[in-house]
Scaffold this motif. Structure first.
Motif, mmCIF file in Angstrom:
data_model
loop_
_atom_site.group_PDB
_atom_site.id
_atom_site.type_symbol
_atom_site.label_atom_id
_atom_site.label_comp_id
_atom_site.label_asym_id
_atom_site.label_seq_id
_atom_site.Cartn_x
_atom_site.Cartn_y
_atom_site.Cartn_z
ATOM 1 N N LYS A 47 0.966 -1.164 0.055
ATOM 2 C CA LYS A 47 0.084 0.044 0.199
ATOM 3 C C LYS A 47 0.952 1.207 0.262
ATOM 4 O O LYS A 47 1.295 1.691 0.923
ATOM 5 N N ALA A 48 1.172 1.696 -1.051
ATOM 6 C CA ALA A 48 2.037 2.814 -1.302
ATOM 7 C C ALA A 48 1.684 4.135 -0.839
ATOM 8 O O ALA A 48 2.194 4.981 -0.493
ATOM 9 N N VAL A 49 0.407 4.556 -1.268
ATOM 10 C CA VAL A 49 -0.386 5.680 -0.972
ATOM 11 C C VAL A 49 -1.702 5.414 -0.301
ATOM 12 O O VAL A 49 -2.471 4.625 -0.823
ATOM 13 N N ARG A 50 -1.857 5.834 0.919
ATOM 14 C CA ARG A 50 -3.274 5.416 1.744
ATOM 15 C C ARG A 50 -4.118 6.781 2.006
ATOM 16 O O ARG A 50 -3.510 7.577 2.882
ATOM 17 N N ASN A 51 -5.066 6.918 1.330
ATOM 18 C CA ASN A 51 -6.074 7.740 1.590
ATOM 19 C C ASN A 51 -5.605 9.176 1.841
ATOM 20 O O ASN A 51 -5.733 9.790 2.770
ATOM 21 N N VAL A 52 -4.738 9.644 0.780
ATOM 22 C CA VAL A 52 -4.271 11.046 0.779
ATOM 23 C C VAL A 52 -5.526 11.893 0.307
ATOM 24 O O VAL A 52 -5.947 11.727 -0.873
ATOM 25 N N SER A 53 -5.482 13.159 1.141
ATOM 26 C CA SER A 53 -6.427 14.371 0.601
ATOM 27 C C SER A 53 -5.477 15.425 0.756
ATOM 28 O O SER A 53 -5.030 15.651 1.726
ATOM 29 N N LEU A 54 -5.430 16.192 -0.313
ATOM 30 C CA LEU A 54 -4.725 17.319 -0.512
ATOM 31 C C LEU A 54 -5.559 18.528 -1.344
ATOM 32 O O LEU A 54 -6.284 18.060 -2.166
ATOM 33 N N THR A 55 -5.155 19.470 -1.080
ATOM 34 C CA THR A 55 -5.823 20.750 -2.011
ATOM 35 C C THR A 55 -4.745 21.681 -2.312
ATOM 36 O O THR A 55 -4.047 22.034 -1.280
ATOM 37 N N LEU A 56 -4.526 21.800 -3.481
ATOM 38 C CA LEU A 56 -3.494 22.818 -4.025
ATOM 39 C C LEU A 56 -4.228 23.964 -4.688
ATOM 40 O O LEU A 56 -5.082 24.133 -5.271
ATOM 41 N N GLY A 57 -3.747 25.099 -3.911
ATOM 42 C CA GLY A 57 -4.241 26.494 -4.471
ATOM 43 C C GLY A 57 -3.774 27.209 -5.601
ATOM 44 O O GLY A 57 -2.505 26.622 -5.875
ATOM 45 N N ARG A 58 -4.553 27.854 -6.102
ATOM 46 C CA ARG A 58 -3.921 28.446 -7.607
ATOM 47 C C ARG A 58 -2.732 29.433 -7.124
ATOM 48 O O ARG A 58 -2.882 30.285 -6.354
ATOM 49 N N GLY A 59 -1.699 29.028 -7.780
ATOM 50 C CA GLY A 59 -0.499 30.148 -7.475
ATOM 51 C C GLY A 59 0.573 29.518 -6.239
ATOM 52 O O GLY A 59 1.430 30.408 -5.954
ATOM 53 N N GLU A 60 -0.094 28.625 -5.508
ATOM 54 C CA GLU A 60 0.651 27.925 -4.554
ATOM 55 C C GLU A 60 1.789 27.229 -4.814
ATOM 56 O O GLU A 60 1.814 26.389 -5.753
ATOM 57 N N ILE A 61 2.884 27.173 -3.939
ATOM 58 C CA ILE A 61 3.800 26.143 -4.000
ATOM 59 C C ILE A 61 3.580 25.335 -2.556
ATOM 60 O O ILE A 61 3.532 25.765 -1.174
ATOM 61 N N LEU A 62 3.166 23.871 -3.007
ATOM 62 C CA LEU A 62 3.014 23.041 -1.879
ATOM 63 C C LEU A 62 4.278 22.250 -1.648
ATOM 64 O O LEU A 62 4.415 21.464 -2.792
ATOM 65 N N GLY A 63 4.689 21.896 -0.430
ATOM 66 C CA GLY A 63 5.938 21.078 -0.520
ATOM 67 C C GLY A 63 5.494 19.459 0.045
ATOM 68 O O GLY A 63 4.623 19.509 0.798
ATOM 69 N N LEU A 64 5.911 18.628 -0.588
ATOM 70 C CA LEU A 64 5.620 17.414 -0.259
ATOM 71 C C LEU A 64 6.860 16.693 0.397
ATOM 72 O O LEU A 64 7.884 16.282 -0.564
ATOM 73 N N ALA A 65 7.224 16.475 1.460
ATOM 74 C CA ALA A 65 8.266 16.088 2.198
ATOM 75 C C ALA A 65 8.403 14.558 2.779
ATOM 76 O O ALA A 65 7.137 14.328 3.029
ATOM 77 N N GLY A 66 9.319 13.752 2.916
ATOM 78 C CA GLY A 66 9.283 12.551 3.691
ATOM 79 C C GLY A 66 10.649 11.709 3.087
ATOM 80 O O GLY A 66 11.170 12.019 1.920
ATOM 81 N N GLU A 67 10.865 10.732 3.776
ATOM 82 C CA GLU A 67 11.902 9.934 3.330
ATOM 83 C C GLU A 67 11.706 9.061 2.106
ATOM 84 O O GLU A 67 10.609 8.822 1.562
ATOM 85 N N SER A 68 12.896 8.681 1.638
ATOM 86 C CA SER A 68 12.731 7.773 0.330
ATOM 87 C C SER A 68 11.889 6.704 0.504
ATOM 88 O O SER A 68 11.873 6.024 1.570
ATOM 89 N N GLY A 69 10.873 6.399 -0.454
ATOM 90 C CA GLY A 69 10.202 4.911 -0.278
ATOM 91 C C GLY A 69 8.641 5.462 0.437
ATOM 92 O O GLY A 69 8.111 4.447 0.628
ATOM 93 N N CYS A 70 8.294 6.596 0.719
ATOM 94 C CA CYS A 70 7.228 6.952 1.303
ATOM 95 C C CYS A 70 6.134 7.161 0.702
ATOM 96 O O CYS A 70 4.827 7.347 1.286
ATOM 97 N N GLY A 71 5.976 7.029 -0.648
ATOM 98 C CA GLY A 71 5.158 7.286 -1.744
ATOM 99 C C GLY A 71 4.834 8.518 -2.164
ATOM 100 O O GLY A 71 4.190 8.926 -2.976
ATOM 101 N N LYS A 72 5.887 9.456 -2.064
ATOM 102 C CA LYS A 72 5.576 10.774 -2.764
ATOM 103 C C LYS A 72 5.801 10.655 -4.377
ATOM 104 O O LYS A 72 4.830 11.239 -4.832
ATOM 105 N N SER A 73 6.891 10.044 -4.512
ATOM 106 C CA SER A 73 6.591 9.999 -6.133
ATOM 107 C C SER A 73 5.366 9.182 -6.842
ATOM 108 O O SER A 73 4.856 9.468 -7.964
#
Length: 310
Positions: A47-73
């Motif tokens: 289960k690489a990505v689990r029930n993720v909910s995010l909202t990206l605003g217009r013109g916003e920079i949203l950082g996504l951080a975490g160790e290698s293998g956490c599911g970011k990519s």
């Protein structure tokens, strides 16, 4: 085709403060992700990505951080429908909110619609992007291919002019159009990839570790370009990296990911000064300092203002 510098950005103007940007994300989203899950099927289901909910605003920079293998990519590839077997989207949805006022359910796209959508509305700078250029084809041919595929009505002269303008936009001389990738430095190749991602004026750019393998001086130059271009053009950014201090410099908000889940999401300054989750505190404490206590890393500013790092 309208030049990048001429595009109206009244609807995508970067808000003046981080709190305004947070409010912008809630009231004027460009991308909403709801309960999104991805699994890798095999002898053992991951289960690489689990029930993720995010909202990206217009013109916003949203950082996504975490160790290698956490599911970011995996999350980024899932949003862009770039996952390959054995990866499967098992739940949730992702919706794109166009500045023109319509909403696109990304899970419903397929075939030509999906291919046209990817560069036009959401562009992606891939991990290891500076090595993604075809080594035996000039920069000009690779950039012009975007326009010949997605803007077939553009004349050859207009395509060439546009490619040169894009290179200059990211700080590369237009004469480099005639160069092959091996004739460019790593930083220049990365700038070319960012220029290619901007080619069709996307409203969202997903950047997956765009400064990996670059030295710290070139890394800072790239970050300055990203924040400057965001301020000038109004596109939103999802910036993926394991480097939390880097995100603290450029992000409006940061989501911290662990084992496929978002464990903390908040204003970048608030997350630095008052982390709520134990994992976030461990991440902050893991970075060495030139002076002072462990984890008390030194930097010249905590976020970008008016498109510049401070």
């Amino acid at each position: 085709m309208t030049d990048l510098g001429d595009r109206p950005v009244s609807d995508a103007r970067a808000p003046e403060s981080l709190s305004e940007r947070a409010a912008e994300a809630r009231t004027h989203p460009v991308l909403t992700i709801d309960d999104f899950s991805v699994e890798y099927k095999g002898d053992r289901v991951v289960k690489a990505v689990r029930n993720v909910s995010l909202t990206l605003g217009r013109g916003e920079i949203l950082g996504l951080a975490g160790e290698s293998g956490c599911g970011k990519s995996t999350l980024a590839y899932g949003i862009n429908r770039l996952l390959k077997p054995p990866a499967v989207i098992t739940g949730g949805s992702a919706h794109f909110h166009s500045r023109e006022g319509y909403v696109i359910d990304l899970n419903e796209l397929g075939g030509e619609e999906l291919r046209a959508f990817r560069w036009d509305k959401i562009a992606m700078v891939f991990q290891g992007a500076m090595n993604s250029l075809n080594p035996v084809i000039t920069i000009q041919r690779q950039m012009e291919d975007i326009f010949s595929t997605h803007r077939p009505d553009m004349s050859r002269k207009d395509r060439r002019m546009r490619c040169g303008d894009l290179l200059e936009r990211v700080g590369v001389d237009r004469a480099r159009l005639r160069s092959f990738p091996h004739e460019l430095s790593g930083g220049m190749r990365q700038r070319v990839m960012i220029a290619m991602a901007m080619a069709l004026d996307p409203q969202v750019m997903i950047m997956d570790e765009p400064t990996t393998a670059l030295d710290v001086v070139v890394q800072r130059e790239i970050l300055r370009e990203i924040t400057r271009l965001r301020a000038a053009l109004g596109f939103a950014v999802i910036f993926i990296t394991h480097d939390l201090p880097l995100l603290l410099e450029i992000s409006d908000r940061i989501a911290v990911m662990r084992e496929g889940e978002i464990v903390e999401l908040g204003d970048a300054v608030e997350l630095y000064t008052n982390p709520r989750h134990e994992y976030t505190r461990k991440l902050l404490a893991s970075f060495p300092s030139l002076t002072g206590e462990r984890g008390d890393f030194i930097r010249s500013g905590s976020h970008a203002q008016n498109g510049e790092l401070v």
